[in-house]
Write a protein that holds these residues in place. Structure first.
Motif, PDB file in Angstrom:
ATOM      1  N   ILE A  15       0.819  -1.210   0.000  1.00 19.95           N
ATOM      2  CA  ILE A  15       0.000   0.000   0.000  1.00 19.95           C
ATOM      3  C   ILE A  15       0.853   1.261   0.000  1.00 19.95           C
ATOM      4  CG2 ILE A  15      -1.685   1.322   1.345  1.00 19.95           C
ATOM      5  CD1 ILE A  15      -2.727  -1.389   2.382  1.00 19.95           C
ATOM      6  N   LEU A  16       1.917   1.246   0.794  1.00 23.80           N
ATOM      7  CA  LEU A  16       2.757   2.433   0.927  1.00 23.80           C
ATOM      8  C   LEU A  16       3.787   2.480  -0.196  1.00 23.80           C
ATOM      9  CD1 LEU A  16       3.342   2.313   4.771  1.00 23.80           C
ATOM     10  CD2 LEU A  16       1.750   3.756   3.522  1.00 23.80           C
ATOM     11  N   PRO A  17       3.834   3.574  -0.935  1.00 24.38           N
ATOM     12  CA  PRO A  17       4.789   3.660  -2.052  1.00 24.38           C
ATOM     13  C   PRO A  17       6.223   3.818  -1.572  1.00 24.38           C
ATOM     14  CG  PRO A  17       3.589   5.718  -1.833  1.00 24.38           C
ATOM     15  CD  PRO A  17       2.992   4.757  -0.838  1.00 24.38           C
ATOM     16  N   ARG A  18       7.134   3.319  -2.396  1.00 23.39           N
ATOM     17  CA  ARG A  18       8.561   3.519  -2.173  1.00 23.39           C
ATOM     18  C   ARG A  18       8.963   4.786  -2.900  1.00 23.39           C
ATOM     19  NH1 ARG A  18       6.051  -1.086  -0.877  1.00 23.39           N
ATOM     20  NH2 ARG A  18       7.426  -2.702  -0.117  1.00 23.39           N
ATOM     21  N   ARG A  19       9.963   5.490  -2.359  1.00 24.74           N
ATOM     22  CA  ARG A  19      10.444   6.721  -2.979  1.00 24.74           C
ATOM     23  C   ARG A  19      11.903   6.556  -3.357  1.00 24.74           C
ATOM     24  NH1 ARG A  19       9.797  10.838   1.421  1.00 24.74           N
ATOM     25  NH2 ARG A  19      10.068   9.002   2.726  1.00 24.74           N
ATOM     26  N   ILE A  20      12.241   6.972  -4.554  1.00 24.72           N
ATOM     27  CA  ILE A  20      13.623   6.932  -5.019  1.00 24.72           C
ATOM     28  C   ILE A  20      14.128   8.360  -5.083  1.00 24.72           C
ATOM     29  CG2 ILE A  20      15.187   6.273  -6.875  1.00 24.72           C
ATOM     30  CD1 ILE A  20      13.113   4.139  -7.669  1.00 24.72           C
ATOM     31  N   LEU A  21      15.232   8.611  -4.361  1.00 23.40           N
ATOM     32  CA  LEU A  21      15.810   9.948  -4.296  1.00 23.40           C
ATOM     33  C   LEU A  21      17.242   9.933  -4.812  1.00 23.40           C
ATOM     34  CD1 LEU A  21      13.602   9.758  -1.938  1.00 23.40           C
ATOM     35  CD2 LEU A  21      14.752  11.739  -1.033  1.00 23.40           C
ATOM     36  N   VAL A  22      17.642  11.052  -5.400  1.00 18.03           N
ATOM     37  CA  VAL A  22      19.022  11.246  -5.841  1.00 18.03           C
ATOM     38  C   VAL A  22      19.517  12.578  -5.287  1.00 18.03           C
ATOM     39  CG1 VAL A  22      18.800   9.886  -7.956  1.00 18.03           C
ATOM     40  CG2 VAL A  22      18.359  12.332  -8.028  1.00 18.03           C
ATOM     41  N   HIS A  23      20.822  12.713  -5.271  1.00 12.12           N
ATOM     42  CA  HIS A  23      21.432  13.968  -4.830  1.00 12.12           C
ATOM     43  C   HIS A  23      21.058  15.078  -5.809  1.00 12.12           C
ATOM     44  CE1 HIS A  23      24.527  16.930  -3.882  1.00 12.12           C
ATOM     45  NE2 HIS A  23      24.550  16.364  -2.689  1.00 12.12           N
ATOM     46  N   GLU A  24      20.939  16.274  -5.308  1.00 11.18           N
ATOM     47  CA  GLU A  24      20.597  17.445  -6.121  1.00 11.18           C
ATOM     48  C   GLU A  24      21.478  17.558  -7.366  1.00 11.18           C
ATOM     49  OE1 GLU A  24      18.517  20.790  -7.144  1.00 11.18           O
ATOM     50  OE2 GLU A  24      18.159  19.771  -5.244  1.00 11.18           O
ATOM     51  N   ASP A  25      22.775  17.296  -7.215  1.00 10.66           N
ATOM     52  CA  ASP A  25      23.713  17.418  -8.332  1.00 10.66           C
ATOM     53  C   ASP A  25      23.467  16.380  -9.428  1.00 10.66           C
ATOM     54  OD1 ASP A  25      24.906  19.473  -6.923  1.00 10.66           O
ATOM     55  OD2 ASP A  25      26.557  18.229  -6.176  1.00 10.66           O
ATOM     56  N   ASP A  26      22.837  15.262  -9.088  1.00  6.30           N
ATOM     57  CA  ASP A  26      22.578  14.188 -10.054  1.00  6.30           C
ATOM     58  C   ASP A  26      21.159  14.202 -10.601  1.00  6.30           C
ATOM     59  OD1 ASP A  26      25.160  13.099  -9.780  1.00  6.30           O
ATOM     60  OD2 ASP A  26      24.549  11.996  -7.981  1.00  6.30           O
ATOM     61  N   ASN A  27      20.342  15.134 -10.149  1.00  5.37           N
ATOM     62  CA  ASN A  27      18.932  15.152 -10.504  1.00  5.37           C
ATOM     63  C   ASN A  27      18.704  15.206 -12.023  1.00  5.37           C
ATOM     64  OD1 ASN A  27      16.077  15.318  -9.903  1.00  5.37           O
ATOM     65  ND2 ASN A  27      16.226  17.492 -10.397  1.00  5.37           N
ATOM     66  N   ARG A  28      19.352  16.130 -12.693  1.00  4.81           N
ATOM     67  CA  ARG A  28      19.126  16.275 -14.146  1.00  4.81           C
ATOM     68  C   ARG A  28      19.572  15.040 -14.908  1.00  4.81           C
ATOM     69  NH1 ARG A  28      20.838  21.766 -16.654  1.00  4.81           N
ATOM     70  NH2 ARG A  28      19.354  21.034 -18.188  1.00  4.81           N
ATOM     71  N   ALA A  29      20.743  14.507 -14.553  1.00  2.00           N
ATOM     72  CA  ALA A  29      21.258  13.315 -15.237  1.00  2.00           C
ATOM     73  C   ALA A  29      20.339  12.114 -14.993  1.00  2.00           C
ATOM     74  CB  ALA A  29      22.674  13.002 -14.773  1.00  2.00           C
ATOM     75  N   ALA A  30      19.850  11.967 -13.778  1.00  2.43           N
ATOM     76  CA  ALA A  30      18.967  10.854 -13.449  1.00  2.43           C
ATOM     77  C   ALA A  30      17.645  10.973 -14.201  1.00  2.43           C
ATOM     78  CB  ALA A  30      18.726  10.807 -11.945  1.00  2.43           C
ATOM     79  N   ARG A  31      17.096  12.171 -14.263  1.00  2.26           N
ATOM     80  CA  ARG A  31      15.844  12.381 -14.993  1.00  2.26           C
ATOM     81  C   ARG A  31      16.017  12.105 -16.491  1.00  2.26           C
ATOM     82  NH1 ARG A  31      11.659  14.745 -12.761  1.00  2.26           N
ATOM     83  NH2 ARG A  31      11.826  15.155 -10.543  1.00  2.26           N
ATOM     84  N   ARG A  32      17.129  12.532 -17.027  1.00  3.73           N
ATOM     85  CA  ARG A  32      17.408  12.283 -18.441  1.00  3.73           C
ATOM     86  C   ARG A  32      17.537  10.777 -18.693  1.00  3.73           C
ATOM     87  NH1 ARG A  32      21.001  16.071 -19.293  1.00  3.73           N
ATOM     88  NH2 ARG A  32      22.584  14.892 -18.229  1.00  3.73           N
ATOM     89  N   LEU A  33      18.250  10.085 -17.806  1.00  7.04           N
ATOM     90  CA  LEU A  33      18.432   8.643 -17.933  1.00  7.04           C
ATOM     91  C   LEU A  33      17.091   7.912 -17.935  1.00  7.04           C
ATOM     92  CD1 LEU A  33      20.399   6.178 -17.878  1.00  7.04           C
ATOM     93  CD2 LEU A  33      20.197   6.274 -15.380  1.00  7.04           C
ATOM     94  N   LEU A  34      16.224   8.257 -16.996  1.00  8.71           N
ATOM     95  CA  LEU A  34      14.922   7.597 -16.928  1.00  8.71           C
ATOM     96  C   LEU A  34      14.052   7.943 -18.129  1.00  8.71           C
ATOM     97  CD1 LEU A  34      14.024   7.731 -13.133  1.00  8.71           C
ATOM     98  CD2 LEU A  34      15.184   5.953 -14.431  1.00  8.71           C
TER      99      LEU A  34
END
Length: 75
Positions: free
Chosen positions: A43-62
């Motif tokens: 029922i409870l969702p899991r959250r995936i977090l990245v460091h602020e510096d990696d946010n753009r790269a992680a979003r682009r990757l996904l």
């Protein structure tokens, strides 16, 4: 830390974790042990977090992996 994804799908959490690991992007999965409290119902969702510096790269990757629809809004 910035939240990338929030989901109940543990397979998706694993796949995203593998993508981020492959790109050497450190990430945290929060709330994955909450199943003890919720009784393993998912029922409870899991959250995936990245460091602020990696946010753009992680979003682009996904996005490149076809998972842009899973991304949380980027404030």
């Amino acid at each position: 830390m910035r939240e990338l994804v929030r989901t109940n799908d543990i397979v998706l959490v694993s796949a995203i974790g593998a993508l981020l690991d492959g790109a050497n992007i450190h990430h945290l999965v929060l709330d994955q042990n909450m199943s003890v409290i919720e009784g393993s119902l998912g029922i409870l969702p899991r959250r995936i977090l990245v460091h602020e510096d990696d946010n753009r790269a992680a979003r682009r990757l996904l996005a490149e992996a076809g998972l842009a629809h899973e991304l949380r809004p980027d404030d």
